[in-house]
Design an enzyme around this catalytic site. Structure first.
Site, PDB file in Angstrom:
ATOM      1  N   ARG A 213       0.836  -1.198   0.000  1.00 58.42           N
ATOM      2  CA  ARG A 213       0.000   0.000   0.000  1.00 58.42           C
ATOM      3  C   ARG A 213       0.871   1.250   0.000  1.00 58.42           C
ATOM      4  NH1 ARG A 213      -5.445  -1.676   3.323  1.00 58.42           N
ATOM      5  NH2 ARG A 213      -5.693  -3.622   2.175  1.00 58.42           N
ATOM      6  N   GLU A 215       0.535   4.146   0.875  1.00 59.92           N
ATOM      7  CA  GLU A 215      -0.019   5.192   1.745  1.00 59.92           C
ATOM      8  C   GLU A 215       1.124   6.093   2.175  1.00 59.92           C
ATOM      9  OE1 GLU A 215      -1.584   2.481   4.587  1.00 59.92           O
ATOM     10  OE2 GLU A 215      -3.446   2.161   3.487  1.00 59.92           O
ATOM     11  N   ARG A 221       1.314   2.848  13.136  1.00 59.84           N
ATOM     12  CA  ARG A 221       0.549   1.627  12.860  1.00 59.84           C
ATOM     13  C   ARG A 221       0.341   1.314  11.376  1.00 59.84           C
ATOM     14  NH1 ARG A 221      -5.516   2.525  14.668  1.00 59.84           N
ATOM     15  NH2 ARG A 221      -6.024   4.454  13.654  1.00 59.84           N
ATOM     16  N   HIS A 222       1.080   2.025  10.526  1.00 57.05           N
ATOM     17  CA  HIS A 222       0.979   1.738   9.086  1.00 57.05           C
ATOM     18  C   HIS A 222       2.316   1.284   8.531  1.00 57.05           C
ATOM     19  CE1 HIS A 222      -2.697   4.214   9.330  1.00 57.05           C
ATOM     20  NE2 HIS A 222      -3.092   3.415   8.355  1.00 57.05           N
ATOM     21  N   GLU A 356      -7.792  -0.869  14.785  1.00 51.93           N
ATOM     22  CA  GLU A 356      -8.430  -1.850  13.896  1.00 51.93           C
ATOM     23  C   GLU A 356      -7.423  -2.938  13.553  1.00 51.93           C
ATOM     24  OE1 GLU A 356      -9.828  -0.355   9.983  1.00 51.93           O
ATOM     25  OE2 GLU A 356      -8.963  -2.248   9.304  1.00 51.93           O
ATOM     26  N   SER A 359     -10.732  -6.174   9.056  1.00 54.87           N
ATOM     27  CA  SER A 359     -12.041  -5.754   8.562  1.00 54.87           C
ATOM     28  C   SER A 359     -12.515  -6.771   7.547  1.00 54.87           C
ATOM     29  CB  SER A 359     -12.007  -4.336   7.993  1.00 54.87           C
ATOM     30  OG  SER A 359     -11.250  -4.300   6.845  1.00 54.87           O
ATOM     31  N   ARG A 407      -0.423  -5.675  12.965  1.00 56.21           N
ATOM     32  CA  ARG A 407      -1.323  -4.989  13.922  1.00 56.21           C
ATOM     33  C   ARG A 407      -1.637  -5.923  15.084  1.00 56.21           C
ATOM     34  NH1 ARG A 407      -4.912  -1.020  11.234  1.00 56.21           N
ATOM     35  NH2 ARG A 407      -3.415   0.303  10.126  1.00 56.21           N
TER      36      ARG A 407
HETATM   37  P1  AMO Z   1      -8.358  -3.424   5.097  1.00 58.48           P
HETATM   38  O1  AMO Z   1      -7.893  -2.432   4.106  1.00 58.48           O
HETATM   39  O2  AMO Z   1      -9.142  -2.887   6.257  1.00 58.48           O
HETATM   40  O3  AMO Z   1      -9.307  -4.491   4.410  1.00 58.48           O
HETATM   41  O4  AMO Z   1      -7.147  -4.254   5.626  1.00 58.48           O
HETATM   42  C1  AMO Z   1      -7.338  -5.373   6.479  1.00 58.48           C
HETATM   43  C2  AMO Z   1      -6.399  -5.326   7.660  1.00 58.48           C
HETATM   44  O5  AMO Z   1      -5.052  -5.289   7.210  1.00 58.48           O
HETATM   45  C3  AMO Z   1      -4.262  -4.516   8.079  1.00 58.48           C
HETATM   46  N1  AMO Z   1      -3.672  -3.392   7.322  1.00 58.48           N
HETATM   47  C4  AMO Z   1      -2.483  -2.842   7.581  1.00 58.48           C
HETATM   48  N2  AMO Z   1      -1.553  -3.084   8.510  1.00 58.48           N
HETATM   49  C5  AMO Z   1      -0.449  -2.324   8.523  1.00 58.48           C
HETATM   50  N3  AMO Z   1      -0.203  -1.337   7.650  1.00 58.48           N
HETATM   51  C6  AMO Z   1      -1.103  -1.027   6.687  1.00 58.48           C
HETATM   52  N4  AMO Z   1      -0.851  -0.056   5.825  1.00 58.48           N
HETATM   53  C7  AMO Z   1      -2.306  -1.804   6.620  1.00 58.48           C
HETATM   54  N5  AMO Z   1      -3.384  -1.787   5.823  1.00 58.48           N
HETATM   55  C8  AMO Z   1      -4.195  -2.763   6.263  1.00 58.48           C
HETATM   56  C9  AMO Z   1      -5.183  -4.021   9.170  1.00 58.48           C
HETATM   57  C10 AMO Z   1      -6.539  -4.076   8.518  1.00 58.48           C
HETATM   58  O6  AMO Z   1      -7.586  -4.246   9.445  1.00 58.48           O
HETATM   59  N6  AMO Z   1      -9.901  -6.524   1.467  1.00 58.48           N
HETATM   60  C11 AMO Z   1     -10.174  -6.057   2.815  1.00 58.48           C
HETATM   61  C12 AMO Z   1     -10.375  -7.205   3.779  1.00 58.48           C
HETATM   62  C13 AMO Z   1     -11.624  -8.010   3.515  1.00 58.48           C
HETATM   63  O7  AMO Z   1     -12.721  -7.409   3.481  1.00 58.48           O
HETATM   64  O8  AMO Z   1     -11.509  -9.228   3.349  1.00 58.48           O
HETATM   65  C14 AMO Z   1      -9.011  -5.182   3.271  1.00 58.48           C
HETATM   66  O9  AMO Z   1      -7.942  -5.185   2.736  1.00 58.48           O
HETATM   67  O10 AMO Z   1      -5.119  -4.923  10.246  1.00 58.48           O
END
Ligand code: AMO
Length: 433
Positions: A213, A215, A221-222, A356, A359, A407
């Site tokens: 990602r 971002e 936490r990212h 979180e 999800s 996480r």
């Molecule tokens: P989402 O985008 O909420 O959902 O991602 C799911 C979980 O992945 C972790 N996460 C991350 N951890 C660390 N750094 C990040 N940049 C990051 N992005 C996400 C989190 C988050 O809750 N496709 C959907 C899931 C689904 O519906 O099956 C999805 O990607 O713990």
């Protein structure tokens, strides 16, 4: 082999016999006629005791080596109550396998902790520390548990493409790359493929893999490259079937972590296994409670980091660590989320102490509705033709979740920064090591 025994595997039956030990020279204390070397291996440390008069060349060779050099030593194992392990090894011959450069950029057993960037810049040395080894041993254990738990629930492990043609998670940026003569992306999640698999008859799948990602934010936490446990399951009644798997998975992983007693001792942590079912909180009620606590959130917005923290505090007051947020407004959830009426969705988040960790949702399985939702989210169904094809020839109702491993570990071990939980973190500024 260059080793016959690890430090912690030596028992009384090895006393007065010859052993071959190997590892990193953590510390050398040279008192002139006698010297002590602490040798570290994967399982712990042991003491080498050298008498100058016994083999002077060997004494000089070993004591002359810099800290963290790697050696294999053949020697006599002697019981000694004064030594922590209850034994010592008296070297008879040594093979120097690698001489460490000096000075070390990072001490392994220094009392004063280096700053986080120095640690990450020298991550290989940092990972030699017992706390780091304990953390990654726990990571291995909880992932093993996830694998075992999901298999016991009849999920099949799959691996979906990480080079993909279109985005699955609106709102998060993608890394682009050149795929021969056209652009492509690194997968943000296995979303579109795990859903497509529901049309194949392999109706319960899981994947433990990478999310990429782009971002921009640099937070505690990212990560820009993270790992997650993803599942997808078909023939569900509602998202509740998916949530039931998730809460039991989290409980099993938490419990397994609690069994890593040695590692938890090293980390000075305790783990209390949560009971299931986790609390379900409706989005509407949460927004009302947050507004009562002066949050600026308005209905229809996703919770901000601050809102999540506030909610975490509210739940903590009630002694609750884990809670689902359910019945989210449709407009904050991705296009594939099943609507509930006009305004709501069958999407949920799992929160742990204000963060979180997962999800998921029940998904849309009707291809017409799916295209409508794509358009409503500003997406062109033409960009998703391969994905949509999976829905045209028989697609059962289904749902799933993505569950971030880093996480999870961050919350499990109460760590201040997510980067602690991954070997070589990738963030906005860090591409090496
Ligand atoms: P989402 O985008 O909420 O959902 O991602 C799911 C979980 O992945 C972790 N996460 C991350 N951890 C660390 N750094 C990040 N940049 C990051 N992005 C996400 C989190 C988050 O809750 N496709 C959907 C899931 C689904 O519906 O099956 C999805 O990607 O713990």
């Amino acid at each position: 082999m260059l080793r016959s025994r690890y430090s912690k595997d030596i028992t009384a039956s090895d006393f007065n016999t010859q052993v071959t030990v190997a590892g990193w020279m953590e510390e050398t204390r040279n008192l002139g006629s006698i010297a002590f070397v602490i040798l570290r291996d994967r399982k712990g440390t042991l003491q080498l005791t050298l008498l100058k008069k016994k083999i002077p060349e060997l004494f000089d060779q070993l004591t002359g080596l810099p800290r963290e050099s790697v050696v294999s030593v053949v020697g006599l194992c002697k019981p000694n109550d004064k030594v922590r392990n209850g034994y010592e090894v008296l070297p008879e011959s040594v093979t120097v396998l690698s001489v460490a450069e000096t000075p070390l950029p990072l001490g392994i057993v220094d009392k004063v902790e280096a700053d986080f960037d120095t640690r990450l810049d020298n991550r290989v040395l940092d990972l030699r520390k017992p706390e780091q080894q304990a953390l990654f041993t726990i990571r291995d254990a909880v992932l093993d548990e996830a694998d075992g738990f999901l298999r016991s629930e009849h999920f099949l492990e799959v691996h979906t493409p990480k080079i993909i043609a279109s985005s699955s998670e609106g709102g998060t940026e993608m890394f682009t790359l050149q795929y021969f003569d056209r652009p492509a992306f690194l997968a943000q999640s296995p979303q579109l493929y795990k859903q497509s698999l529901m049309a194949t008859g392999l109706d319960r799948v899981f994947e433990i893999a990478w999310y990429f990602r782009a971002e921009e934010h640099n937070t505690r936490r990212h990560l820009n490259e993270s790992t997650a446990v993803d599942i997808e399951m078909a023939f569900i009644d509602s998202e509740e079937d998916v949530m039931s798997i998730l809460e039991r998975l989290v409980q099993a992983m938490w419990k397994r972590a609690g069994e890593c007693t040695k590692e938890l001792d090293v980390l000075k942590k305790t783990v209390t296994v949560p009971s299931v079912p986790f609390l379900r909180l409706r989005y509407d009620d949460v927004v009302r409670d947050l507004q009562a606590r002066k949050s600026p959130i308005v209905w229809g917005q996703d919770l901000s980091t601050e809102d999540e923290r506030l909610l975490g505090d509210l739940m903590k007051e009630k002694g609750v660590d884990f809670y689902f947020l359910t019945r989210y407004p449709l407009k904050v959830k991705p296009f594939y989320t099943m609507p509930e009426g006009k305004e709501y969705s069958r999407g949920f988040d799992l929160e742990c102490k204000g963060i979180e960790i997962s999800s998921g949702s029940q998904r849309i399985h009707d291809v017409v509705l799916l295209q409508d939702r794509m358009r409503a989210c500003g997406l062109d169904p033409k960009d998703f033709s391969a994905y949509l094809a999976a829905f045209r020839y028989g697609m059962p109702p289904h749902g799933g979740f993505g569950f971030g491993i880093e996480r999870f570990l961050m919350e499990l071990l109460d760590l201040p920064n997510i980067r602690e939980t991954i070997l070589f973190p990738r963030d906005r500024t860090r591409l090496t090591p």
